[in-house]
Scaffold this motif. Structure first.
Motif, mmCIF file in Angstrom:
data_model
loop_
_atom_site.group_PDB
_atom_site.id
_atom_site.type_symbol
_atom_site.label_atom_id
_atom_site.label_comp_id
_atom_site.label_asym_id
_atom_site.label_seq_id
_atom_site.Cartn_x
_atom_site.Cartn_y
_atom_site.Cartn_z
ATOM 1 N N ARG A 6 7.983 3.815 -0.425
ATOM 2 C CA ARG A 6 8.287 3.583 0.987
ATOM 3 C C ARG A 6 9.180 2.351 1.076
ATOM 4 O O ARG A 6 10.153 2.258 0.363
ATOM 5 C CB ARG A 6 7.016 3.480 1.806
ATOM 6 N N GLU A 7 8.841 1.370 1.900
ATOM 7 C CA GLU A 7 9.667 0.159 1.952
ATOM 8 C C GLU A 7 9.055 -0.980 1.146
ATOM 9 O O GLU A 7 9.432 -2.137 1.294
ATOM 10 C CB GLU A 7 9.882 -0.284 3.407
ATOM 11 N N PHE A 8 8.133 -0.657 0.252
ATOM 12 C CA PHE A 8 7.436 -1.659 -0.546
ATOM 13 C C PHE A 8 7.870 -1.608 -2.004
ATOM 14 O O PHE A 8 8.410 -0.624 -2.478
ATOM 15 C CB PHE A 8 5.922 -1.419 -0.490
ATOM 16 N N ASP A 29 6.821 -6.790 0.242
ATOM 17 C CA ASP A 29 7.615 -6.137 1.279
ATOM 18 C C ASP A 29 9.049 -5.898 0.834
ATOM 19 O O ASP A 29 9.680 -4.942 1.236
ATOM 20 C CB ASP A 29 7.624 -6.969 2.563
ATOM 21 N N GLU A 63 -0.071 2.425 -3.949
ATOM 22 C CA GLU A 63 0.468 3.434 -3.036
ATOM 23 C C GLU A 63 -0.507 3.728 -1.899
ATOM 24 O O GLU A 63 -0.096 3.910 -0.749
ATOM 25 C CB GLU A 63 0.802 4.710 -3.801
ATOM 26 N N CYS A 66 -0.134 0.962 0.597
ATOM 27 C CA CYS A 66 1.103 1.136 1.362
ATOM 28 C C CYS A 66 0.938 2.228 2.421
ATOM 29 O O CYS A 66 1.364 2.058 3.565
ATOM 30 C CB CYS A 66 2.263 1.502 0.435
ATOM 31 N N ASP A 67 0.324 3.344 2.031
ATOM 32 C CA ASP A 67 0.099 4.433 2.984
ATOM 33 C C ASP A 67 -0.765 3.973 4.146
ATOM 34 O O ASP A 67 -0.488 4.283 5.305
ATOM 35 C CB ASP A 67 -0.578 5.628 2.300
ATOM 36 N N GLU A 68 -1.798 3.215 3.844
ATOM 37 C CA GLU A 68 -2.694 2.719 4.887
ATOM 38 C C GLU A 68 -1.947 1.818 5.871
ATOM 39 O O GLU A 68 -2.205 1.839 7.064
ATOM 40 C CB GLU A 68 -3.840 1.948 4.246
ATOM 41 N N LYS A 69 -1.002 1.049 5.368
ATOM 42 C CA LYS A 69 -0.265 0.109 6.219
ATOM 43 C C LYS A 69 0.865 0.771 7.003
ATOM 44 O O LYS A 69 1.281 0.252 8.019
ATOM 45 C CB LYS A 69 0.316 -1.036 5.380
ATOM 46 N N THR A 70 1.383 1.901 6.538
ATOM 47 C CA THR A 70 2.553 2.483 7.186
ATOM 48 C C THR A 70 2.280 3.753 7.984
ATOM 49 O O THR A 70 3.041 4.079 8.880
ATOM 50 C CB THR A 70 3.653 2.809 6.158
ATOM 51 N N LEU A 71 1.226 4.486 7.654
ATOM 52 C CA LEU A 71 0.979 5.742 8.350
ATOM 53 C C LEU A 71 0.254 5.488 9.662
ATOM 54 O O LEU A 71 -0.697 4.730 9.724
ATOM 55 C CB LEU A 71 0.165 6.696 7.478
#
Length: 90
Positions: A6-8, A29, A63, A66-71
């Motif tokens: 993603r963006e990470f 980030d 991952e 990241c999913d938890e923070k972006t979805l």
């Protein structure tokens, strides 16, 4: 190992803990801004038998973070499951 997701940016490593390898993950980030502290950093307590297993485990944890923070929340605890259809007896 370095992964972009993603963006990470996810940095994974494995430490030899004697009885096995300990996974370490750092999520940032941006790869360009070294002055910012990592968004997430963890030594994972699970000991794995190979260095490669520890790397993959660390990547998976990174991952998921990241999913938890972006979805966006869907309101459904299991968004991949559909609601069962109610069919009429025929």
């Amino acid at each position: 190992m370095h992964f972009e997701y993603r963006e990470f940016v996810i940095e994974c490593s494995a430490l030899n803990g004697g009885a096995g390898f300990i996974a370490r993950v750092t999520v940032s980030d941006s790869p360009l801004d070294k002055t910012k502290s990592p968004a997430f950093k963890s030594d994972l307590p699970r000991s794995l038998s190979t260095e490669l297993q520890a790397i993959y485990f660390a990547r998976n944890v990174g991952e998921m973070w990241c999913d938890e923070k972006t979805l966006a929340p869907t309101g459904n605890a299991f968004p991949h499951r559909s609601t069962p259809s109610r069919s009429r007896p025929g």
